[in-house]
Structure formats: structure tokens, C-alpha cells
Design an enzyme around this catalytic site. Structure first.
Site: not given
Ligand code: UD1
Ligand code: CA
Length: 459
Positions: A9, A11, A15, A227, A365, A385-386, A422, A439
Site C-alpha cells: 500500500a 504506491g 492513474r 488503477n 424547525y 435556538n440561535y 397560533a 401576539r
Molecule cells: C501488479 C502486478 C501485475 C498484476 C497486477 C494486479 C507487479 C510487477 N505487477 O501490477 O502482475 O497483474 O498488480 O492488479 O507486481 N506498490 C507498493 N510499492 C511499490 C509499487 C507498488 O507498495 O513500489 C503497491 C501499490 O500501492 C499497489 C500494489 O503494490 O497497491 C500494486 O501496484 P501497482 O503499481 O498497482 O501494480 P500493477 O501495475 O497493477
Molecule cells: Ca494495480
């Protein structure tokens, strides 16, 4: 043998074109990362390591106290990301599940099957794969003539022939823990993206004559890797169908499940009827035999049994049994609507508690009100109220009758069974059983209208 898990997690998710790290985008109310984490929990890992990097602190918060974290300061590829977990896991005996944080649809059931398959086949590595109608963008599973997996090639590295392959890598794997970290020492960046690919360990194992296998998912949907926002919407749709199907099988009627948006953690009792265009968010709970009609939007609220909500919005509130709401009512946070009360059209309630059988039928209200049982609010009642700076409470006893178009200027207290005439503006407390008239007295001038422009005598 023990199970371990590594969630990738770190990355950015370029995209997605977002300020938010990719894995923090939500599907049916919770982040993709939480979906993945919940699925992973099904294999009861002894250690759960989440690799974080881009906006690490934001990501860490989501799984705080539930996972260990390792920092990948530069995102050099999925293989490099897994290496970051070495300090936590290397040397341990066991099976290590590696999963990408951007695959929110993979189920715990499939992960359990994957582990079982891996153990039964005595593999060193098992890849979770699926057959994609349109495999573009995924790594492809390359098998030899005997059908054995020999390697994974990424889209950007695949030959024209390899691009024809429809079996894809879901980005989820189980490895022999020790062998995983040994193999990672041998990967490099000689590929189209100049990254350390985790997928390269497969060919490394094969070259060392170690047993590699693939467990094929029957349902491609599970493998969806998000992605971009197009895939995010696809994931949302699949998740929505899954959630709604579960509710239907539990006895909830849906008029149009494709137009009903229910978050994963919403609970609905049997014999509830959910009409079309309904949104139920967060930790909302709906009691048995309630009816939600078109346009209703409920956030983090607890709705009792036999409640009818007609085209209305309810936020962070509690609605007891038998209440009727709407159409076009707005129940704002921290409100409690007592049993069998009625909140009708164009009524707003905020931070108020409404007693049993109390009715506010129209155009009212109720802000910061403590309202008793069997109170009747005439049309156009306002709890003022305010004062521009602070909010004040209006306290109303049981069986109070508030005449139409009255303003109760808080702080003010109305005693049991009092009657407000009223059109009153009430800024002094009214004791029980009293009549309060706030009133001007009416002035009537006999015959005064004769000869005025509107009068038939001038026509
Ligand atoms: C990757 C796989 C691909 C697969 C696809 C499935 C590789 C090289 N490729 O490609 O074969 O079909 O997932 O969805 O593994 N991440 C990091 N650090 C990094 C790079 C990525 O933590 O340096 C994490 C990203 O946050 C993400 C996950 O790894 O959660 C996958 O990375 P992503 O760049 O989406 O890989 P894909 O190109 O989809
Ligand atoms: Ca991916």
C-alpha cells in the site's frame, strides 16, 4: 504452520489522478485497504505487515493498531515493497500471503482456498490467477506445454504472443516465507518499467526447480485491480451487487437493487422494503418491517422497526419503532425521534429529542429541543435556538399544543399540557396547563373595507 500477510500500500496510484493515496479511495463506504485487510483476516495471520510510503501517515491511520507497518520511502516496485517487510518476517517458518492494496473485491473465502491449495500442493509459491476477457494491463501467467507456470510477464514487457494470454496475475500470492526473502535478493530492474518486480521471483523459483503453482479464481470480478476511476466505479458496482444480494437472501425486498447504494457495514433486518434510489451509509441499521421510499438518504443512523421514511434525509440520529418521516424531512445529527412520533413534510430536526407520539406535520424547525410525549407542533413552528453566537435549548413538556406559526425563542421552557396560541412569539417560560398568547390583539373595523379597490362595491 503459521500464516503471515503483507499488504502492499505504498504506491501513489498515479492513474487515479488524486491527492488521496490510491488505497484510501472508498468502495461501498470503506477504503480499498480496509476491504483487503478484512479479506486477509480470514486466514488469521500471525503477523500482518502493511507496506506504506506515499502519504504514509494517512494510510497508517486507517489500519492503526491492526497491522504492523514498514516504510518504503521510494516506490521502486512491488518486489522492492515486499523487501521492506524483511525486518519483520525474514527467518520465520510459515506461509506468507502477499496482496496488493488495490484489489478490494478479493474475498476471504478465496484467500483461504489459496492457502489450502498452496499447502496441499507443497508449493514454494502459489499465484492467485483469473481468466480475463480483456487482460490488458495485468501481468500474464505464462505456462509451459505441460501447463506448469513458468513465469509472469508484465503488460509492458509482454511479447505479442504473450499478450494473447488471458490468464492474469491478480497480484495475490502465497509464498514459503523464508524462500520468498531469499529469492527477492536476486531480482533486478531489467524491465520496461525499471522497477523491482515481485513477479520475477516466480521464474527464480522455477530455475531453482522449486514447485510453483497457480490457483485460478472462478470469478474474474474478484481479481479486479483498481488503477483508475473507471475501475473504481466497476469495483463499486460489483461490491454493490454483492451487498444487495446478501440482504435479499436475508429477507430484504429491493425494488431495484441496481439503484440502491448500501455501504458494507449497514445492517438491515428481514421484511424491510427498500424502494429505488436509496442510499444507506456508514453504520446505519434498519429494523424489521420498515419501509424506505424513493430518494431516502440515511447516514450512520439507527432506525427501529415499522418505520416509514419517505424521500427524506437522516444523519447520525436514532429513530424509534413506528415513526413516520417525510416526505422531504431532514433529520440532522444527534436527534432522537421517540416511538410512533411523526415528522412530516418540510420539517427539520437538529440535535433534539422528540418524545413518543409527538407530531410535527409540516414546515417546522426543531433545533436543540427537548420535547416530551404527545406534543403537537402546528405548521410553521420554529424553535429559535440561535442568537448569532450561541445555541440554546427549548424544553417542552408532555401534551403541549403549539399553535401554527409560533416562534419559541430559546432558552425557554413550556410546561406540560400548556397551549401556545397560533402566531405567538414566546420568549418567557410557560407553566403547565397555561395558555400563552404572544401576539398583538386583533383590531376589527366594521365596514372599513367597503369602497376599497378590491371590494365589489367599487366595480
Ligand atoms: C501488479 C502486478 C501485475 C498484476 C497486477 C494486479 C507487479 C510487477 N505487477 O501490477 O502482475 O497483474 O498488480 O492488479 O507486481 N506498490 C507498493 N510499492 C511499490 C509499487 C507498488 O507498495 O513500489 C503497491 C501499490 O500501492 C499497489 C500494489 O503494490 O497497491 C500494486 O501496484 P501497482 O503499481 O498497482 O501494480 P500493477 O501495475 O497493477
Ligand atoms: Ca494495480
Amino acid at each position: 504452520m503459521s500464516n503471515y500477510a503483507i499488504i502492499l500500500a505504498a504506491g501513489k496510484g498515479t492513474r487515479m489522478k488524486s491527492d488521496l493515496p490510491k488505497v484510501l479511495h472508498k468502495v461501498s463506504g470503506i477504503t480499498m485497504l480496509e476491504h483487503v485487510f478484512r479479506a486477509v483476516s480470514a486466514i488469521t495471520p500471525e503477523k500482518n505487515v502493511t507496506v506504506i510510503g506515499h502519504k504514509a501517515e494517512l494510510v497508517r491511520e486507517v489500519l492503526a493498531n491492526q497491522s504492523e507497518f514498514v516504510l518504503q520511502t521510494e516506490q521502486l516496485g512491488t518486489g522492492h515493497a515486499v523487501m521492506m517487510a524483511e525486518e519483520e518476517l525474514a527467518g520465520l517458518e510459515g506461509h506468507t500471503l502477499v496482496i496488493a492494496g488495490d484489489t478490494p473485491l478479493i474475498t476471504g473465502e478465496s484467500l483461504k482456498n489459496l492457502i489450502d491449495f498452496h499447502v496441499n500442493h507443497k508449493n514454494v509459491a502459489t499465484i492467485l490467477t483469473a481468466t480475463a476477457e480483456n487482460p490488458f494491463g495485468y501481468g500474464r501467467i505464462i505456462r509451459n506445454d505441460n501447463g506448469e507456470v513458468v513465469k509472469i510477464v508484465e503488460q509492458k514487457d509482454a511479447s505479442a504472443f504473450e499478450q494473447q494470454v488471458k490468464e492474469i496475475n491478480t497480484g495475490t500470492y502465497v509464498f514459503d516465507n523464508k524462500r520468498l526473502f531469499e529469492a527477492l535478493k536476486n531480482i533486478n530492474t531489467n524491465n520496461a518499467q525499471g522497477e523491482y518486480y515481485l513477479t520475477d521471483v516466480i521464474s527464480i523459483f522455477r530455475e531453482a526447480s522449486e514447485k510453483v503453482g497457480a490457483y485460478v479464481l472462478r470469478d474474474f470480478d474478484e481479481s479486479l485491480g483498481v488503477n483508475d476511476r473507471v475501475a473504481l466505479a466497476m469495483a463499486e458496482r460489483v461490491m454493490r451487487r454483492r451487498i444487495n444480494k446478501t440482504h435479499m437472501l436475508n429477507g430484504v425486498t429491493f425494488l431495484n437493487p441496481d439503484a440502491t447504494y448500501i455501504d458494507v457495514d449497514v445492517a438491515i433486518a428481514p421484511d424491510v422494503v427498500v424502494e429505488a434510489n436509496i442510499t444507506l451509509k456508514g453504520h446505519t441499521r434498519i429494523g424489521a418491517e420498515s419501509i424506505l421510499t424513493n430518494g431516502t438518504y440515511i447516514v450512520d443512523s439507527v432506525i427501529g422497526e415499522r418505520v416509514v421514511v419517505t424521500n427524506s434525509m437522516i444523519e447520525e440520529s436514532e429513530v424509534k419503532d413506528g415513526v413516520t418521516i417525510g416526505p422531504f424531512a431532514h433529520i440532522r445529527p444527534k436527534s432522537v425521534l421517540g416511538k410512533d412520533s411523526h415528522i412530516g413534510n418540510f420539517v427539520e430536526v437538529k440535535g433534539s429529542s422528540i418524545g413518543e407520539n409527538t407530531k410535527a406535520g409540516h414546515l417546522t424547525y426543531i433545533g436543540n429541543g427537548q420535547v416530551g410525549d404527545y406534543v403537537n407542533f402546528g405548521a410553521g413552528t420554529i424553535l429559535a435556538n440561535y442568537d448569532g453566537k450561541n445555541k440554546y435549548t427549548t424544553t417542552i413538556g408532555n401534551h403541549v399544543f403549539v399553535g401554527s406559526n409560533s416562534t419559541l425563542v430559546a432558552p425557554v421552557t413550556i410546561g406540560d399540557s400548556a397551549l401556545i396560541a397560533a402566531g405567538s412569539a414566546i420568549n418567557q417560560d410557560v407553566p403547565a396547563d397555561a395558555l400563552a398568547i404572544g401576539r398583538e390583539r386583533q383590531v376589527t373595523k366594521e365596514g372599513y373595507a367597503i369602497g376599497k379597490p378590491h371590494h365589489p362595491s367599487t366595480k
